[in-house]
Scaffold this motif. Sequence first.
Motif, PDB file in Angstrom:
ATOM      1  N   CYS A 145       0.834  -1.207   0.000  1.00  0.00           N
ATOM      2  CA  CYS A 145       0.000   0.000   0.000  1.00  0.00           C
ATOM      3  C   CYS A 145       0.865   1.251   0.000  1.00  0.00           C
ATOM      4  CB  CYS A 145      -0.924   0.019   1.224  1.00  0.00           C
ATOM      5  SG  CYS A 145      -2.197  -1.253   1.223  1.00  0.00           S
ATOM      6  N   CYS A 146       1.973   1.198   0.727  1.00  0.00           N
ATOM      7  CA  CYS A 146       2.864   2.353   0.803  1.00  0.00           C
ATOM      8  C   CYS A 146       3.456   2.674  -0.563  1.00  0.00           C
ATOM      9  CB  CYS A 146       3.973   2.100   1.824  1.00  0.00           C
ATOM     10  SG  CYS A 146       3.405   2.117   3.540  1.00  0.00           S
ATOM     11  N   GLU A 147       3.792   1.649  -1.315  1.00  0.00           N
ATOM     12  CA  GLU A 147       4.338   1.868  -2.663  1.00  0.00           C
ATOM     13  C   GLU A 147       3.310   2.575  -3.544  1.00  0.00           C
ATOM     14  OE1 GLU A 147       6.195  -0.748  -6.392  1.00  0.00           O
ATOM     15  OE2 GLU A 147       5.984  -1.660  -4.398  1.00  0.00           O
ATOM     16  N   LEU A 152       0.584   7.716  -5.812  1.00  0.00           N
ATOM     17  CA  LEU A 152      -0.570   8.606  -5.783  1.00  0.00           C
ATOM     18  C   LEU A 152      -0.197   9.993  -5.264  1.00  0.00           C
ATOM     19  CD1 LEU A 152      -3.352   6.192  -4.487  1.00  0.00           C
ATOM     20  CD2 LEU A 152      -3.356   7.389  -6.691  1.00  0.00           C
ATOM     21  N   ARG A 153       0.715  10.041  -4.309  1.00  0.00           N
ATOM     22  CA  ARG A 153       1.146  11.345  -3.783  1.00  0.00           C
ATOM     23  C   ARG A 153       1.721  12.201  -4.896  1.00  0.00           C
ATOM     24  NH1 ARG A 153       6.415  12.657   0.011  1.00  0.00           N
ATOM     25  NH2 ARG A 153       5.729  14.713   0.735  1.00  0.00           N
ATOM     26  N   GLU A 199      -3.536   1.789 -11.877  1.00  0.00           N
ATOM     27  CA  GLU A 199      -3.529   0.390 -12.331  1.00  0.00           C
ATOM     28  C   GLU A 199      -2.753   0.236 -13.632  1.00  0.00           C
ATOM     29  OE1 GLU A 199      -6.756  -2.914 -13.866  1.00  0.00           O
ATOM     30  OE2 GLU A 199      -7.322  -1.615 -12.176  1.00  0.00           O
ATOM     31  N   ARG A 200      -2.899   1.204 -14.519  1.00  0.00           N
ATOM     32  CA  ARG A 200      -2.162   1.149 -15.784  1.00  0.00           C
ATOM     33  C   ARG A 200      -0.667   1.311 -15.560  1.00  0.00           C
ATOM     34  NH1 ARG A 200      -6.346   5.093 -19.076  1.00  0.00           N
ATOM     35  NH2 ARG A 200      -7.923   3.483 -19.543  1.00  0.00           N
ATOM     36  N   ALA A 201      -0.306   2.154 -14.583  1.00  0.00           N
ATOM     37  CA  ALA A 201       1.116   2.384 -14.296  1.00  0.00           C
ATOM     38  C   ALA A 201       1.744   1.212 -13.544  1.00  0.00           C
ATOM     39  CB  ALA A 201       1.273   3.667 -13.475  1.00  0.00           C
ATOM     40  N   MET A 202       0.944   0.527 -12.715  1.00  0.00           N
ATOM     41  CA  MET A 202       1.463  -0.574 -11.883  1.00  0.00           C
ATOM     42  C   MET A 202       0.524  -1.770 -11.985  1.00  0.00           C
ATOM     43  SD  MET A 202       2.534   1.684  -8.505  1.00  0.00           S
ATOM     44  CE  MET A 202       1.020   2.653  -8.597  1.00  0.00           C
ATOM     45  N   PRO A 203       0.397  -2.381 -13.164  1.00  0.00           N
ATOM     46  CA  PRO A 203      -0.609  -3.434 -13.364  1.00  0.00           C
ATOM     47  C   PRO A 203      -0.398  -4.668 -12.501  1.00  0.00           C
ATOM     48  CG  PRO A 203       0.902  -3.316 -15.236  1.00  0.00           C
ATOM     49  CD  PRO A 203       1.170  -2.121 -14.386  1.00  0.00           C
ATOM     50  N   ARG A 204       0.812  -4.926 -12.089  1.00  0.00           N
ATOM     51  CA  ARG A 204       1.053  -6.099 -11.247  1.00  0.00           C
ATOM     52  C   ARG A 204       0.767  -5.838  -9.771  1.00  0.00           C
ATOM     53  NH1 ARG A 204       6.732  -8.746 -13.580  1.00  0.00           N
ATOM     54  NH2 ARG A 204       5.989  -9.079 -15.727  1.00  0.00           N
ATOM     55  N   LEU A 205       0.531  -4.581  -9.442  1.00  0.00           N
ATOM     56  CA  LEU A 205       0.382  -4.210  -8.037  1.00  0.00           C
ATOM     57  C   LEU A 205      -0.993  -3.641  -7.714  1.00  0.00           C
ATOM     58  CD1 LEU A 205       1.777  -3.906  -5.287  1.00  0.00           C
ATOM     59  CD2 LEU A 205       2.629  -1.670  -6.044  1.00  0.00           C
ATOM     60  N   PRO A 216      -6.195 -10.776  -4.988  1.00  0.00           N
ATOM     61  CA  PRO A 216      -5.075 -11.427  -4.283  1.00  0.00           C
ATOM     62  C   PRO A 216      -3.717 -10.916  -4.760  1.00  0.00           C
ATOM     63  CG  PRO A 216      -6.731 -13.051  -4.851  1.00  0.00           C
ATOM     64  CD  PRO A 216      -7.130 -11.772  -5.546  1.00  0.00           C
ATOM     65  N   GLY A 217      -2.897 -10.508  -3.809  1.00  0.00           N
ATOM     66  CA  GLY A 217      -1.554 -10.034  -4.116  1.00  0.00           C
ATOM     67  C   GLY A 217      -1.483  -8.627  -4.658  1.00  0.00           C
ATOM     68  N   LYS A 218      -2.632  -7.931  -4.702  1.00  0.00           N
ATOM     69  CA  LYS A 218      -2.656  -6.574  -5.233  1.00  0.00           C
ATOM     70  C   LYS A 218      -3.273  -5.610  -4.226  1.00  0.00           C
ATOM     71  CE  LYS A 218      -2.810  -7.765 -10.146  1.00  0.00           C
ATOM     72  NZ  LYS A 218      -3.469  -7.486 -11.437  1.00  0.00           N
ATOM     73  N   VAL A 219      -3.114  -4.342  -4.498  1.00  0.00           N
ATOM     74  CA  VAL A 219      -3.707  -3.293  -3.674  1.00  0.00           C
ATOM     75  C   VAL A 219      -4.931  -2.748  -4.395  1.00  0.00           C
ATOM     76  CG1 VAL A 219      -3.385  -1.007  -2.650  1.00  0.00           C
ATOM     77  CG2 VAL A 219      -1.510  -2.673  -2.619  1.00  0.00           C
ATOM     78  N   PHE A 220      -6.078  -2.868  -3.762  1.00  0.00           N
ATOM     79  CA  PHE A 220      -7.306  -2.304  -4.303  1.00  0.00           C
ATOM     80  C   PHE A 220      -7.351  -0.823  -3.936  1.00  0.00           C
ATOM     81  CE2 PHE A 220     -12.038  -1.750  -3.243  1.00  0.00           C
ATOM     82  CZ  PHE A 220     -12.336  -1.244  -4.503  1.00  0.00           C
ATOM     83  N   VAL A 221      -7.327   0.035  -4.954  1.00  0.00           N
ATOM     84  CA  VAL A 221      -7.440   1.478  -4.726  1.00  0.00           C
ATOM     85  C   VAL A 221      -8.932   1.825  -4.735  1.00  0.00           C
ATOM     86  CG1 VAL A 221      -6.850   3.778  -5.568  1.00  0.00           C
ATOM     87  CG2 VAL A 221      -5.191   1.915  -5.773  1.00  0.00           C
TER      88      VAL A 221
END
Length: 295
Positions: A145-147, A152-153, A199-205, A216-221
Motif C-alpha cells: 500500500c505504501c508503494e 498517488l502522492r 492500475e495502468r502504471a502498476m498493473p502487477r500491483l 489477491p496479491g494486489k492493492v485495491f485502490v
Amino acid sequence: MTPITEVEGRRVALSNLEKVLYPETGFTKGELLHYYATTAAALLPHLRDRAVSFLRYPDGPDGQLFFTKNVPPGTPDWVTTAEVPRSSADSPARMVVVQDLPSLVWAANLVTEFHTHQWLVQSPQEADRLVFDLDPGAPATIVHCCEVALWLRERLAADGIEAYPKTAGSKGLHLLAAVRGSSSERTSEYAKALAVEAERAMPRLVVHRMTKSLRPGKVFVDWSQNAARKTTATPYTVRARRAPLVSAPVTWEEVADCRSAAQLEFRAEDIAPRLQDLGDLMAVLTAPERAVPLP
C-alpha cells in the motif's frame, strides 16, 4: 449504579468501565474512554460539523458489530444532531454530530468506531475531502500500500493536491486531501480516474475494481469512498480489531521507509507520544484556506 461524570458542565453516564474489550491485550472500556478524552484535541476537529456513523462493538471485536447511522435512543438533548440527505427516494436521516468533549465521551461510552462523510453538514452538496482507501489483498500488505501511496502522492501533487496518509487501523492505508468546489460525484469521478491510471502504471500491483478474484496479491485502490453516502474511519478512531489499533496519521517518511506491516501498526497507547512529538499530522485538513479545487 451507573457512574456519572461531569465533562465541561455536562453530566455523562458511564458504564462497565472495567469490562475488557480486547482480550488479547486486556484493554478495558475505561482505557478506551481515557484514550478518547486525552486525544480529543486532535480528534474533535476531524469530527466537528460532520455527521457520524457509529460502528458499535459493545462486547469487543469478537462480539456483535453493527452500524448505527440514525441518532441512538437515549441520546442526550445537548448532543448536536443534523438532518442528512439520503437518496432522492428516501427522507433525510437524523444523525449525530460530535461537536465537543462531552459529546465525544458520551459517544465513546457506546463503544464505537467513528466514521464520517467527506462533506460538512452545512454544505452536503460540496465535498471537502478527497479520499483513497488502499486495501491490500493477501499476500499483499500495507508495505505494498505504501508503494501505491507514494505513486498517488506524486500524481496528486502534479494536479496541485497535497495528500496526507494515515493507517486504516487494520491492514491498509488511507490518503486524504482537502478539496473544494466540487460535488461528491465529481470527486468520485476524479478519484476513479486516478485509480485507473495507477492500475495502468502498476498493473502487477494495483487494481481499481472491487472484484475479489482480481485482488489477491494486489492493492485495491478504493475510490468509491468519495460517494456522498459513504463514510470513512475518522483519524484517531480506535478500530474493532484484535487489538486497540488506531487509524493513525503517519508521515510520508514513515510511508517511504516501511518494510514490514508492524512498522505502521499503532495502538491506543502509542498515540499520545506521537501527538506530543509530531502534533496532528492531518491538522491541515481542518483549515479551509488550504483546500484546493480539483483540476
